[in-house]
Design an enzyme around this catalytic site. Structure first.
Site, PDB file in Angstrom:
ATOM      1  N   ASP A  13      11.158  15.577  -2.372  1.00 40.76           N
ATOM      2  CA  ASP A  13      11.768  14.655  -1.398  1.00 40.76           C
ATOM      3  C   ASP A  13      12.831  13.754  -2.019  1.00 40.76           C
ATOM      4  OD1 ASP A  13      10.055  15.707   0.519  1.00 40.76           O
ATOM      5  OD2 ASP A  13       8.505  14.213   0.093  1.00 40.76           O
ATOM      6  N   LYS A  16      17.261  16.699  -1.884  1.00 41.57           N
ATOM      7  CA  LYS A  16      17.893  17.978  -2.236  1.00 41.57           C
ATOM      8  C   LYS A  16      18.662  18.556  -1.060  1.00 41.57           C
ATOM      9  CE  LYS A  16      13.777  19.511  -3.224  1.00 41.57           C
ATOM     10  NZ  LYS A  16      12.992  18.269  -3.156  1.00 41.57           N
ATOM     11  N   GLY A  40      10.425  20.316   3.016  1.00 43.66           N
ATOM     12  CA  GLY A  40      11.035  19.709   4.207  1.00 43.66           C
ATOM     13  C   GLY A  40      12.334  19.079   3.753  1.00 43.66           C
ATOM     14  N   HIS A  41      13.439  19.710   4.091  1.00 45.96           N
ATOM     15  CA  HIS A  41      14.743  19.238   3.629  1.00 45.96           C
ATOM     16  C   HIS A  41      15.535  18.708   4.817  1.00 45.96           C
ATOM     17  CE1 HIS A  41      14.444  22.087  -0.095  1.00 45.96           C
ATOM     18  NE2 HIS A  41      13.469  21.221  -0.019  1.00 45.96           N
ATOM     19  N   GLN A 225      10.470  21.316  -3.608  1.00 42.33           N
ATOM     20  CA  GLN A 225       9.530  20.489  -4.388  1.00 42.33           C
ATOM     21  C   GLN A 225      10.277  19.822  -5.557  1.00 42.33           C
ATOM     22  OE1 GLN A 225       8.286  23.987  -3.513  1.00 42.33           O
ATOM     23  NE2 GLN A 225       7.858  22.841  -1.688  1.00 42.33           N
ATOM     24  N   GLY A 416      23.572   6.828   1.428  1.00 42.47           N
ATOM     25  CA  GLY A 416      23.096   6.917   2.810  1.00 42.47           C
ATOM     26  C   GLY A 416      22.783   8.370   3.109  1.00 42.47           C
TER      27      GLY A 416
HETATM   28  P1  GDP Z   1      14.315  16.838   0.064  1.00 34.49           P
HETATM   29  O1  GDP Z   1      12.979  17.424   0.346  1.00 34.49           O
HETATM   30  O2  GDP Z   1      14.561  16.652  -1.393  1.00 34.49           O
HETATM   31  O3  GDP Z   1      15.448  17.582   0.725  1.00 34.49           O
HETATM   32  O4  GDP Z   1      14.299  15.376   0.684  1.00 34.49           O
HETATM   33  P2  GDP Z   1      13.744  14.961   2.155  1.00 34.49           P
HETATM   34  O5  GDP Z   1      14.729  15.426   3.162  1.00 34.49           O
HETATM   35  O6  GDP Z   1      12.337  15.376   2.319  1.00 34.49           O
HETATM   36  O7  GDP Z   1      13.720  13.392   2.015  1.00 34.49           O
HETATM   37  C1  GDP Z   1      14.861  12.665   1.733  1.00 34.49           C
HETATM   38  C2  GDP Z   1      15.104  11.663   2.881  1.00 34.49           C
HETATM   39  O8  GDP Z   1      16.064  10.728   2.478  1.00 34.49           O
HETATM   40  C3  GDP Z   1      15.684  12.319   4.129  1.00 34.49           C
HETATM   41  O9  GDP Z   1      15.218  11.633   5.248  1.00 34.49           O
HETATM   42  C4  GDP Z   1      17.195  12.106   3.972  1.00 34.49           C
HETATM   43  O10 GDP Z   1      17.884  12.056   5.218  1.00 34.49           O
HETATM   44  C5  GDP Z   1      17.212  10.766   3.311  1.00 34.49           C
HETATM   45  N1  GDP Z   1      18.343  10.517   2.402  1.00 34.49           N
HETATM   46  C6  GDP Z   1      18.963  11.385   1.547  1.00 34.49           C
HETATM   47  N2  GDP Z   1      19.876  10.727   0.808  1.00 34.49           N
HETATM   48  C7  GDP Z   1      19.834   9.435   1.194  1.00 34.49           C
HETATM   49  C8  GDP Z   1      20.523   8.252   0.776  1.00 34.49           C
HETATM   50  O11 GDP Z   1      21.346   8.259  -0.126  1.00 34.49           O
HETATM   51  N3  GDP Z   1      20.175   7.092   1.402  1.00 34.49           N
HETATM   52  C9  GDP Z   1      19.252   7.029   2.391  1.00 34.49           C
HETATM   53  N4  GDP Z   1      18.981   5.834   2.940  1.00 34.49           N
HETATM   54  N5  GDP Z   1      18.587   8.113   2.809  1.00 34.49           N
HETATM   55  C10 GDP Z   1      18.867   9.300   2.218  1.00 34.49           C
HETATM   56  P1  IMO Z   2      10.338  19.222  -0.766  1.00 35.53           P
HETATM   57  O1  IMO Z   2      11.013  20.549  -0.983  1.00 35.53           O
HETATM   58  C1  IMO Z   2       7.037  16.532  -1.617  1.00 35.53           C
HETATM   59  C2  IMO Z   2       3.184  18.356  -2.609  1.00 35.53           C
HETATM   60  C3  IMO Z   2       2.053  18.092  -1.626  1.00 35.53           C
HETATM   61  C4  IMO Z   2       0.880  18.090  -2.563  1.00 35.53           C
HETATM   62  C5  IMO Z   2       1.236  19.194  -3.556  1.00 35.53           C
HETATM   63  C6  IMO Z   2       0.609  20.548  -3.240  1.00 35.53           C
HETATM   64  O2  IMO Z   2      10.514  18.677   0.608  1.00 35.53           O
HETATM   65  O3  IMO Z   2      10.704  18.255  -1.835  1.00 35.53           O
HETATM   66  P2  IMO Z   2       1.177  22.401  -1.412  1.00 35.53           P
HETATM   67  O4  IMO Z   2       1.179  22.342   0.088  1.00 35.53           O
HETATM   68  O5  IMO Z   2       2.497  22.783  -1.999  1.00 35.53           O
HETATM   69  O6  IMO Z   2       0.058  23.218  -1.959  1.00 35.53           O
HETATM   70  O7  IMO Z   2       0.867  20.888  -1.877  1.00 35.53           O
HETATM   71  O8  IMO Z   2       2.646  19.314  -3.514  1.00 35.53           O
HETATM   72  N1  IMO Z   2       4.419  18.941  -2.034  1.00 35.53           N
HETATM   73  C7  IMO Z   2       5.532  18.237  -1.798  1.00 35.53           C
HETATM   74  N2  IMO Z   2       5.781  16.914  -1.918  1.00 35.53           N
HETATM   75  N3  IMO Z   2       8.016  17.363  -1.230  1.00 35.53           N
HETATM   76  C8  IMO Z   2       7.785  18.695  -1.125  1.00 35.53           C
HETATM   77  O9  IMO Z   2       8.776  19.587  -0.865  1.00 35.53           O
HETATM   78  C9  IMO Z   2       6.483  19.179  -1.374  1.00 35.53           C
HETATM   79  N4  IMO Z   2       5.917  20.403  -1.340  1.00 35.53           N
HETATM   80  C10 IMO Z   2       4.656  20.239  -1.759  1.00 35.53           C
HETATM   81  O10 IMO Z   2       2.222  16.866  -0.967  1.00 35.53           O
HETATM   82  O11 IMO Z   2       0.842  16.881  -3.280  1.00 35.53           O
HETATM   83 MG    MG Z   3      11.269  16.995   1.467  1.00 30.93          MG
END
Ligand code: GDP
Ligand code: IMO
Ligand code: MG
Length: 426
Positions: A13, A16, A40-41, A225, A416
């Site tokens: 999270d 990416k 979850g991206h 991840q 942002g």
């Molecule tokens: P990922 O799994 O690495 O793709 O990240 P996620 O999408 O799960 O979580 C990142 C969250 O931060 C998402 O809700 C993005 O919209 C948000 N985000 C990404 N870059 C920024 C940033 O620079 N500032 C803020 N405030 N939010 C951001």
């Molecule tokens: P993205 O790509 C954050 C975490 C779960 C748990 C552990 C094992 O959005 O960054 P699993 O379901 O993979 O067997 O869970 O890994 N986990 C993540 N945490 N972002 C993710 O993906 C994750 N994918 C798995 O919360 O701790």
């Molecule tokens: Mg994510």
């Protein structure tokens, strides 16, 4: 040829999806190599928010080819739900621009049931998985009894194998976990329908990438991840079951190391973690709550509140080393605005000793106390800023400390969630 890896340098999270989407505008291919719909991206474009789980974050650009590699575990039900939702938003999801490696393993309903049952059995020691069946699907892969995407292309054989596996898993569900068995025939007919739909997408991703590299195409390898969740190198057992690292790219796509020119480590400006496991810089106070609120730190896949804490440079140096990160993209720097002072963890203290490297034993890591350096905060709203020179001096100092500690440059600064809220540093 240009191959750029985008890897999560923390516990996932990191943002990416946003960075991949940004860089995809100038790429020909975006390939996912590991994990499944546990990812979850989030990608924000104008007023629209896309939450991608299996589709690579290049899918929003019609000219980009999107590939799902052999190292992934794919739940066909999730895949088609996601593709349907994207198609309803006007995104082209045809096989012309989306391909899935036949060697990828399938996540089937019994994997999800076993994931839930195993977590329930672990009780307070649970991993806190996403409940998507990831662990049990990779278990079947390692045990050499998994069903792969290729298997779906022969309906009779697929139905026979699925039936046999589902019956075997029902014994586990009933006898080991005391759960209800799954309806095998309903599963077979549902998945035979997916088998028909999946056929046009099935390909050999290794061959496609080889051809693309030889033709000088620009490729992004999109991680899921983060390295601290890596099965081998993460905070085991509180990890996922795949390799979100540079090594995972090579085996997960079937390419050689020379196809990767740059490795961008995506680093959130602070630490977050969803699920159980050690997190030395976790904040269980008002500052932690502020990070959750301002950063909207709730999981994209499960909606769970993310644990938040100060940036951990010990863990980041570990990520740089393990993944061969050549540059850093810092995200969510805007979330730190208005905090009176900022802390970064520069070392751990354990049993009276200072540790500069992350311990391999998760039990020792649980006992580590962070050693902090305190830095001044800033109050300026940095979200509208588009150049490095506009950033407050305190923000630049924060970035400099990261660069010096890790020995790699910060090249991208995200201020942002939107595409345009990005600064490319000289
Ligand atoms: P990922 O799994 O690495 O793709 O990240 P996620 O999408 O799960 O979580 C990142 C969250 O931060 C998402 O809700 C993005 O919209 C948000 N985000 C990404 N870059 C920024 C940033 O620079 N500032 C803020 N405030 N939010 C951001
Ligand atoms: P993205 O790509 C954050 C975490 C779960 C748990 C552990 C094992 O959005 O960054 P699993 O379901 O993979 O067997 O869970 O890994 N986990 C993540 N945490 N972002 C993710 O993906 C994750 N994918 C798995 O919360 O701790
Ligand atoms: Mg994510």
């Amino acid at each position: 040829m240009s191959g750029i890896a985008i890897l999560g340098a923390q516990w996932g999270d990191e943002g990416k999806g946003k960075i991949t989407d940004m860089l995809a505008s100038e790429s020909d291919i975006v390939a996912r190599f590991s994990g499944g719909d546990n990812a979850g991206h989030t990608v924000m474009v104008g007023a629209e928010t896309f939450k991608l789980h299996l589709a690579p974050s290049g899918i929003l650009y019609p000219q980009v080819m999107c590939l799902l590699g052999a190292g992934m575990v794919v739940n066909p039900r999730s895949l088609f739900n996601e593709l349907k939702a994207l198609s309803e938003k006007g995104i082209d999801i045809s096989p012309r621009r989306l391909r899935l490696d036949g060697k990828a393993h399938l996540i089937l309903p019994y994997h999800i049931a076993l994931d839930g049952a195993s977590e329930a059995r672990l009780g307070s020691s649970a991993i806190g998985t996403t409940g998507r069946g990831i662990g049990p699907a990779y278990m079947d892969k390692a045990a050499r009894r998994g069903l792969r995407v290729w298997d779906m292309l022969n309906e009779t054989r697929f139905a026979d194998r699925l039936r046999a596996e589902a019956q075997a898993k029902n014994i586990w569900l009933e006898k080991v976990y005391g759960e209800k068995p799954l309806d095998v025939e309903a599963m077979v007919s549902e998945y035979l329908e997916y088998a028909r739909q999946i056929a046009p997408y099935v390909d050999d991703v290794s061959v496609l990438l080889d051809q693309a590299c030889r033709a000088g195409k620009k490729i992004l390898y999109e991680g899921a991840q983060g390295i601290l969740l890596d099965l081998d190198h993460g905070t085991y057992p509180f990890v996922t079951s795949s390799s979100p690292s540079t090594g995972g790219i090579l085996s997960g796509l079937g390419i050689g190391a020379h196809r990767i020119d740059r490795v961008i480590g995506i680093v959130k400006a602070y630490q977050t973690r969803v699920g159980a496991g050690p997190m030395p810089t976790e904040l269980q106070d008002r500052v932690g709550d502020t990070l959750v609120e301002r950063g909207v730190e709730f999981g994209t896949t499960t909606g769970r509140r993310r644990r938040c804490g100060w940036l951990d440079l010990v863990a980041l140096r570990y990520a740089v080393r393990l993944c061969g990160i050549t540059e850093i993209a810092i995200t969510k720097l805007d979330v730190l605005t208005s905090l009176d002072s900022l802390k970064v963890c520069v070392a751990y203290r354990h049993a009276g000793k200072l540790l500069e490297n992350s311990p391999s034993d998760v039990n020792i890591m649980e006992e580590c106390e962070p050693v902090y350096e305190t830095l001044p905060g800033w109050t300026e709203d940095i979200r509208p800023m588009r150049t490095e020179t506009e950033l407050p001096g305190q923000a630049l100092t924060y970035l400099q400390i990261i660069e010096e500690s890790c020995g790699v440059p910060v090249r991208i600064i995200s201020v942002g969630p939107k595409r345009e809220q990005t600064i490319f540093k000289a």
